[in-house]
Every structure is written in structure tokens, then in C-alpha cells.
Enzyme design. Structure first.
Site, PDB file in Angstrom:
ATOM      1  N   TRP A 239       0.854  -1.180   0.000  1.00 26.76           N
ATOM      2  CA  TRP A 239       0.000   0.000   0.000  1.00 26.76           C
ATOM      3  C   TRP A 239       0.893   1.233   0.000  1.00 26.76           C
ATOM      4  O   TRP A 239       1.847   1.318   0.780  1.00 26.76           O
ATOM      5  CB  TRP A 239      -0.915   0.052   1.223  1.00 26.76           C
ATOM      6  CG  TRP A 239      -1.662   1.355   1.288  1.00 26.76           C
ATOM      7  CD1 TRP A 239      -2.762   1.694   0.566  1.00 26.76           C
ATOM      8  CD2 TRP A 239      -1.317   2.512   2.066  1.00 26.76           C
ATOM      9  NE1 TRP A 239      -3.144   2.998   0.858  1.00 26.76           N
ATOM     10  CE2 TRP A 239      -2.269   3.514   1.777  1.00 26.76           C
ATOM     11  CE3 TRP A 239      -0.302   2.798   2.980  1.00 26.76           C
ATOM     12  CZ2 TRP A 239      -2.232   4.781   2.371  1.00 26.76           C
ATOM     13  CZ3 TRP A 239      -0.266   4.054   3.576  1.00 26.76           C
ATOM     14  CH2 TRP A 239      -1.228   5.029   3.264  1.00 26.76           C
TER      15      TRP A 239
ATOM     16  N   GLU B  60      -3.105  -2.953  -2.437  1.00 27.54           N
ATOM     17  CA  GLU B  60      -4.204  -2.357  -1.678  1.00 27.54           C
ATOM     18  C   GLU B  60      -4.521  -0.959  -2.167  1.00 27.54           C
ATOM     19  O   GLU B  60      -3.637  -0.106  -2.264  1.00 27.54           O
ATOM     20  CB  GLU B  60      -3.842  -2.323  -0.192  1.00 27.54           C
ATOM     21  CG  GLU B  60      -4.872  -1.655   0.684  1.00 27.54           C
ATOM     22  CD  GLU B  60      -4.437  -1.595   2.141  1.00 27.54           C
ATOM     23  OE1 GLU B  60      -5.156  -0.962   2.939  1.00 27.54           O
ATOM     24  OE2 GLU B  60      -3.378  -2.159   2.484  1.00 27.54           O
TER      25      GLU B  60
ATOM     26  N   LYS C 187      -7.027   2.710  -2.130  1.00 28.34           N
ATOM     27  CA  LYS C 187      -7.623   3.630  -1.163  1.00 28.34           C
ATOM     28  C   LYS C 187      -8.398   4.694  -1.922  1.00 28.34           C
ATOM     29  O   LYS C 187      -8.002   5.096  -3.022  1.00 28.34           O
ATOM     30  CB  LYS C 187      -6.547   4.280  -0.289  1.00 28.34           C
ATOM     31  CG  LYS C 187      -7.090   5.041   0.916  1.00 28.34           C
ATOM     32  CD  LYS C 187      -5.978   5.390   1.889  1.00 28.34           C
ATOM     33  CE  LYS C 187      -6.531   6.008   3.155  1.00 28.34           C
ATOM     34  NZ  LYS C 187      -5.491   6.263   4.174  1.00 28.34           N
TER      35      LYS C 187
ATOM     36  N   ASP D 102      -9.588  -3.044   1.860  1.00 27.71           N
ATOM     37  CA  ASP D 102      -9.598  -2.478   3.204  1.00 27.71           C
ATOM     38  C   ASP D 102     -10.946  -1.810   3.422  1.00 27.71           C
ATOM     39  O   ASP D 102     -11.337  -0.919   2.664  1.00 27.71           O
ATOM     40  CB  ASP D 102      -8.456  -1.465   3.356  1.00 27.71           C
ATOM     41  CG  ASP D 102      -8.302  -0.944   4.775  1.00 27.71           C
ATOM     42  OD1 ASP D 102      -9.312  -0.490   5.350  1.00 27.71           O
ATOM     43  OD2 ASP D 102      -7.185  -0.961   5.307  1.00 27.71           O
TER      44      ASP D 102
ATOM     45  N   HIS E 138     -11.192   1.966   3.248  1.00 33.26           N
ATOM     46  CA  HIS E 138     -10.631   2.643   2.082  1.00 33.26           C
ATOM     47  C   HIS E 138     -11.644   2.902   0.975  1.00 33.26           C
ATOM     48  O   HIS E 138     -11.263   3.152  -0.165  1.00 33.26           O
ATOM     49  CB  HIS E 138      -9.453   1.845   1.527  1.00 33.26           C
ATOM     50  CG  HIS E 138      -8.229   1.945   2.370  1.00 33.26           C
ATOM     51  ND1 HIS E 138      -6.993   1.508   1.945  1.00 33.26           N
ATOM     52  CD2 HIS E 138      -8.023   2.445   3.609  1.00 33.26           C
ATOM     53  CE1 HIS E 138      -6.091   1.720   2.887  1.00 33.26           C
ATOM     54  NE2 HIS E 138      -6.709   2.284   3.914  1.00 33.26           N
TER      55      HIS E 138
ATOM     56  N   HIS F 184      -8.651  -6.253   4.931  1.00 33.83           N
ATOM     57  CA  HIS F 184      -8.260  -5.473   6.096  1.00 33.83           C
ATOM     58  C   HIS F 184      -9.558  -5.011   6.741  1.00 33.83           C
ATOM     59  O   HIS F 184     -10.264  -4.162   6.208  1.00 33.83           O
ATOM     60  CB  HIS F 184      -7.389  -4.282   5.702  1.00 33.83           C
ATOM     61  CG  HIS F 184      -5.947  -4.628   5.589  1.00 33.83           C
ATOM     62  ND1 HIS F 184      -4.955  -3.684   5.427  1.00 33.83           N
ATOM     63  CD2 HIS F 184      -5.305  -5.825   5.631  1.00 33.83           C
ATOM     64  CE1 HIS F 184      -3.781  -4.283   5.363  1.00 33.83           C
ATOM     65  NE2 HIS F 184      -3.973  -5.580   5.487  1.00 33.83           N
TER      66      HIS F 184
ATOM     67  N   ASP G 249     -10.965   7.416   6.733  1.00 35.79           N
ATOM     68  CA  ASP G 249     -10.275   6.161   7.078  1.00 35.79           C
ATOM     69  C   ASP G 249      -9.681   6.280   8.476  1.00 35.79           C
ATOM     70  O   ASP G 249      -8.467   6.301   8.658  1.00 35.79           O
ATOM     71  CB  ASP G 249      -9.181   5.886   6.037  1.00 35.79           C
ATOM     72  CG  ASP G 249      -8.446   4.589   6.322  1.00 35.79           C
ATOM     73  OD1 ASP G 249      -9.068   3.664   6.847  1.00 35.79           O
ATOM     74  OD2 ASP G 249      -7.246   4.521   6.018  1.00 35.79           O
TER      75      ASP G 249
ATOM     76  N   ASP H 201     -10.157   4.192  11.060  1.00 36.24           N
ATOM     77  CA  ASP H 201      -9.704   2.906  11.590  1.00 36.24           C
ATOM     78  C   ASP H 201     -10.061   2.690  13.051  1.00 36.24           C
ATOM     79  O   ASP H 201      -9.205   2.472  13.889  1.00 36.24           O
ATOM     80  CB  ASP H 201      -8.192   2.758  11.383  1.00 36.24           C
ATOM     81  CG  ASP H 201      -7.825   2.691   9.921  1.00 36.24           C
ATOM     82  OD1 ASP H 201      -8.323   1.804   9.234  1.00 36.24           O
ATOM     83  OD2 ASP H 201      -7.040   3.540   9.458  1.00 36.24           O
TER      84      ASP H 201
ATOM     85  N   ASP I  69      -7.066  -4.015  10.661  1.00 34.96           N
ATOM     86  CA  ASP I  69      -6.335  -2.765  10.425  1.00 34.96           C
ATOM     87  C   ASP I  69      -7.075  -1.619  11.102  1.00 34.96           C
ATOM     88  O   ASP I  69      -7.919  -0.969  10.503  1.00 34.96           O
ATOM     89  CB  ASP I  69      -6.186  -2.501   8.919  1.00 34.96           C
ATOM     90  CG  ASP I  69      -5.254  -1.326   8.631  1.00 34.96           C
ATOM     91  OD1 ASP I  69      -4.746  -0.721   9.601  1.00 34.96           O
ATOM     92  OD2 ASP I  69      -5.033  -1.010   7.453  1.00 34.96           O
TER      93      ASP I  69
END
Length: 414
Positions: free
Chosen positions: A181, A222, A224, A255, A258, A282, A290, A292, A322
Site C-alpha cells: 500500500w 491495496e 484507497k 480495506d 478505504h 483489512h 479512514d 480505523d 487494520d
């Protein structure tokens, strides 16, 4: 077996569900626990770095791991509260050495202590190049940077991480997923997106030119949607990496943080699975951006788990976490997040899949809706408690007590 489980087993049997089969299956599903929750994505390089790339852990809760040994101790405690056997997801900035190599000079020996520890724990390791928190990433451009010298630096970093990951996989007898990523993008609207994407493609080609045994290492890419500092354009978009993964026969990483907040990431699984052999997840909980957050046992995670089970994708999907939240106990975050992912998977395995699919096949949408709602009342919790008991893992008040005790023990860390 407890009386509550005996009753639950009979209830599920009435719905055509074998709880013993579900318990046997959930015990075999590893989740890759991310090291960076334990220290707020700081890493252990012997130099200061900058943040950037949209990477930011907020909060200052006591107990942050300050060394590899502290981080490993925290992980050992977390694993001891989570049923099943899992993995470690390690970023390249978490080297364990007295040396100070720059990222284009890291070697396997800088991570050998992690491999020795993982072997003792009986777990596998996944790996990630670190394309952020570095002076050569301050422009939020790395592999797509117009400066060939900067691109070459990051190409070499990525090449070395693939080599390290392959050696880790060989040493542990379990393929390491090496997930690529990069934060590359623009804060304001660019006029030549194609040039940046051609540079990224060429850099990825150069970085992954050397082949490695897939039994030891798998390449993943990955995407985003956007991040802080790259609001206008992310070079490595979902469409970019979907095409790249298909062309290069790589693992595609999805993800959950993302994509746009209104997108259903679970819905993407069956679509991309028609074109790529393997998927990396993820699992995260975005809020606004994002950010998380620690995952909850909510609709998004339940939908993801059901799609994995009903589309028969568990054997082709690597599940990793993640999130990084520094406002709460970091070890508790690992435990809560991992167990919630497992709970979601177990619930999906306990659904009357054949009946649900049969109703949909005959276009009986009323029956499908009725079944979907009625199964929500099934005694899932009793089966989860039985799973934890068989694995000698705490639940309820006992789990809360263990988490509180450990947090109190590490709270004095500076």
C-alpha cells in the site's frame, strides 16, 4: 459441554444447522493481528519519521509498547484471550535491531527476532512495506514520484520487503502475505493523473520483477479512496489495483476503511472473486474518513462474514485487521476486534444457508426475508461461549477482569 450449549445445539439442529461442524470450522480460520495497534503506528526505527499518508492514531492512553519486547509481550497476552490460532501482521518499520538501516537497506536479519518469536508461538507472519513516515514520503508521493531517485529508493525498499517476506514464509512454513500500500496522491486536483499512474505501474513492475515461491510469499496490492493530504486524487485507486492484480495474478486487498462510507465492501467480494484467485481483507471501522476504529459486531462485519461463508470464499481469503486507536487500551482493542471478527464468522457458519439460498433460488422473497429475520433470535451466544470454553479462553466478566488486570500492569509505561 454446558447445558446452555446442549439446548442451543438442539435449537440449531431444528433449523438444519450442525453446531459441531461450525465450531470445527471456526477453529481453523486464522486472523492476522496487526502489530501497529500496539504502539500507535510508531515503529522501532532508530530515527525520527514524519507521519503523513493519512496515518494518524489519536489519543494518549497509557500503556503504549515502546520496544519490540514490550510489543511481543502485549501480543502474547492478547492471543491468550482470543480462541483459535492466529497470525501476526508486521510492518517493515518494526525491525528489531541495534542497527539503523534506512528503508532501502533493511534485511531479513533485522526481523529475525520476530521470526524466532513467532516460531515459539506457533504462528505465521504477514508483512508490509512501509511507504509512509519518512522524509522521502513527505510529498505524499513515493512509487509515483516524478523524481526517479525517490522512486528508485522506494522500489528498492519494496524489493527488499518482498525478499524478507519470502524468507519469513520459508522459515515458518507458512506463506507470508506481503501487502503493498502506498499513500501516493494529491491534495488538490491534478492535471495529469495518467502520468502518475504510469509511474506507479512502472515502479510496481520493477519492484515485483523478481519471482518468489508462492508457497513462501504472496504479493497483495491495496487501494484507497482518499486520505488526509490526498483528498483530490489517490494514484492507487480501486480500479487501478483491481486491474493490476488481475494482470499480475496478485492478491487483491480490500480495506473496509478505504472506500466511501456508503459503499458495501462485502458486496465487492463476489465480484472481484470472479477475476482474482485470492483476496486479502483489512477489517476496520471507518468513521467519516479512514479513521480505523476498533471493529464492532455490527451489520458491516456481519455482512462481510456472511458473504465469505455463503460465497465459499474462506479458503481464498486472508483475513487481517487494520485499526489503531490510542484512546483506549491497546491490548483490549486487539482482543475486542479479533473476537468480533470471529463472532461474525461463527454466526455466518451457524446460519441455515441451504434454506436461505433455496428460498432465493425459487424467488420466494417473503420466505427469504422471514428466515433472515427469524434466525436473528437463534442462541448464537451459547455456541460462542462453548467455543471459548473448549479453547480455554475467558468470556464475559472473566474477560473484562483479564483485560483490566493487564492494562493496570502496563499503565506505568512512559
Amino acid at each position: 459441554m454446558s447445558r446452555s450449549y446442549d439446548i442451543a445445539k438442539e435449537v440449531f439442529a431444528d433449523w438444519g444447522v450442525d453446531t459441531e461442524a461450525a465450531l470445527a470450522r471456526i477453529a481453523t480460520i486464522p486472523i492476522s493481528v496487526h502489530c501497529w495497534q500496539g504502539d500507535d503506528v510508531a515503529g522501532f526505527e532508530k530515527k525520527s519519521g514524519t507521519s503523513g499518508g493519512g496515518i494518524q492514531a489519536t489519543g494518549n492512553h497509557p500503556g503504549r509498547a515502546r520496544s519490540p519486547d514490550e510489543l511481543r509481550a502485549d501480543l502474547e497476552f492478547a492471543y491468550a484471550q482470543i480462541p483459535g490460532k492466529h497470525r501476526l501482521n508486521l510492518h517493515a518499520c518494526y525491525l528489531d535491531t541495534d542497527e539503523s538501516p534506512d528503508r532501502d537497506a533493511i534485511e531479513y536479519r533485522h526481523f529475525a527476532p520476530w521470526v524466532d518469536w513467532a516460531r515459539d508461538q506457533g504462528i505465521g507472519i504477514d508483512f508490509n512495506p512501509t511507504f509512509f513516515a519518512h522524509a522521502k514520503a513527505d510529498d505524499n508521493l513515493t512509487l509515483a514520484h516524478p523524481d526517479a531517485g525517490i522512486r528508485d529508493f522506494w522500489i528498492e525498499h519494496g524489493r527488499r520487503t518482498r525478499e524478507i517476506a519470502a524468507r519469513i514464509g520459508a522459515a515458518l512454513g507458512s506463506a507470508a502475505v506481503n501487502n503493498i500500500w502506498v499513500p501516493d496522491g494529491y491534495k488538490d486536483i491534478p492535471v495529469d493523473r495518467m502520468a502518475a499512474r504510469r509511474r506507479l505501474e512502472a515502479s510496481l513492475d520493477a519492484m515485483t520483477a523478481e519471482s518468489h515461491d508462492r508457497a513462501h510469499m504472496r504479493d497483495a496490492v491495496e487501494s484507497k479512496l482518499f486520505g488526509i493530504g490526498v483528498e483530490a486524487c489517490t494514484v492507487g485507486s480501486h480500479e487501478f489495483y483491481l486491474g493490476y492484480a488481475i494482470r499480475k495474478d496478485m492478491v487483491l486487498c480490500l480495506d473496509m476503511g478505504h472506500f466511501h462510507p456508503t459503499e458495501n465492501v462485502a458486496d465487492k467480494l463476489s465480484s472481484v472473486a470472479l477475476s482474482v484467485d485470492e483476496i486479502l481483507l483489512h477489517v476496520s471501522r471507518p468513521m467519516r474518513w479512514d479513521s480505523d476504529h476498533v471493529i464492532l459486531l455490527g451489520d458491516d462485519i456481519l455482512s462481510m462474514a456472511q458473504e465469505l461463508v455463503f460465497a465459499d470464499l474462506l479458503g481464498r481469503t486472508h483475513i487481517g485487521l487494520d485499526f489503531f486507536d490510542a484512546t483506549i487500551s491497546r491490548t483490549a482493542a486487539w482482543v475486542i476486534g479479533t473476537r468480533n471478527m470471529q463472532k461474525a464468522l461463527l454466526r455466518a457458519l451457524l446460519l441455515p444457508q441451504a434454506r436461505l439460498k433455496a428460498a432465493e433460488e425459487r424467488l420466494d422473497h417473503t420466505a427469504r426475508l422471514l428466515l433472515t429475520e427469524e434466525v436473528k433470535d437463534l442462541p448464537f451466544a451459547a455456541v460462542w461461549a462453548e467455543f471459548c470454553a473448549r479453547q480455554d479462553r475467558p468470556t464475559g466478566q472473566a474477560l473484562i477482569g483479564e483485560l483490566d488486570r493487564y492494562q493496570a500492569a502496563v499503565a506505568s509505561r512512559g
